[in-house]
Design a protein around this motif. Sequence first.
Motif, short mmCIF file in Angstrom:
data_model
loop_
_atom_site.label_atom_id
_atom_site.label_comp_id
_atom_site.label_asym_id
_atom_site.label_seq_id
_atom_site.Cartn_x
_atom_site.Cartn_y
_atom_site.Cartn_z
N ARG A 65 -5.11 -18.08 -25.12
CA ARG A 65 -4.03 -18.80 -24.44
C ARG A 65 -4.12 -18.68 -22.92
NH1 ARG A 65 0.04 -16.44 -28.62
NH2 ARG A 65 -0.43 -17.76 -30.39
N THR A 66 -5.32 -18.96 -22.43
CA THR A 66 -5.55 -18.97 -20.98
C THR A 66 -6.39 -20.20 -20.67
OG1 THR A 66 -6.29 -17.64 -19.10
CG2 THR A 66 -7.61 -17.48 -21.11
N ASP A 67 -6.95 -20.28 -19.48
CA ASP A 67 -7.82 -21.41 -19.16
C ASP A 67 -9.21 -20.91 -18.78
OD1 ASP A 67 -7.97 -20.96 -16.26
OD2 ASP A 67 -5.88 -21.57 -16.25
N TRP A 68 -10.18 -21.81 -18.77
CA TRP A 68 -11.56 -21.43 -18.53
C TRP A 68 -11.77 -20.86 -17.14
CZ3 TRP A 68 -14.61 -23.44 -14.72
CH2 TRP A 68 -14.19 -24.63 -14.13
N LEU A 69 -10.95 -21.26 -16.17
CA LEU A 69 -11.08 -20.72 -14.81
C LEU A 69 -10.82 -19.22 -14.77
CD1 LEU A 69 -9.41 -23.57 -12.74
CD2 LEU A 69 -11.80 -22.86 -12.64
N ASN A 70 -9.81 -18.77 -15.53
CA ASN A 70 -9.55 -17.33 -15.59
C ASN A 70 -10.73 -16.58 -16.18
OD1 ASN A 70 -6.99 -17.17 -14.41
ND2 ASN A 70 -5.99 -17.73 -16.33
N LEU A 71 -11.29 -17.10 -17.28
CA LEU A 71 -12.44 -16.46 -17.91
C LEU A 71 -13.65 -16.46 -16.99
CD1 LEU A 71 -12.31 -17.62 -21.63
CD2 LEU A 71 -11.40 -15.54 -20.60
N TYR A 72 -13.87 -17.55 -16.29
CA TYR A 72 -14.98 -17.64 -15.36
C TYR A 72 -14.83 -16.59 -14.25
CZ TYR A 72 -18.50 -19.85 -12.35
OH TYR A 72 -19.59 -20.10 -11.56
#
Length: 124
Positions: A65-72
Amino acid sequence: LVWRAGWEQGGLEQRVCFHAADPLSGCEPPGQPAAASVCVVLAVARCVYALQAEQSLQEVAALFRTDWLNLYALNPALTTPDRLLTLGQLLNVGHLYTVAAGDTAANIVKRFGTTVGMVLALNA
């Protein structure tokens, strides 16, 4: 034997024992048992996710429940966010946080932009 921890199993520590026997062999040297046992401790890191086949950052982000920018941002070793990731590759999916005196669940989830339910699920 293959086992992959589920995303919700971060922090799991479990002792598992395996036993193998060949009671019909009769070929073992004298004094050598026809069986063997081994025990191992499985320890699953918190806030780390092992990728399944051909998952993208967007797919993993949806699980947490986050977005790819946070993971990146959490994975500086990734050179491009849109390349295919490999099976078993480890991704950081969150921050480890030690609760301090005076912290409340509401303050913590606000700080990390999440929900109490998600914090409880990741720490179960």
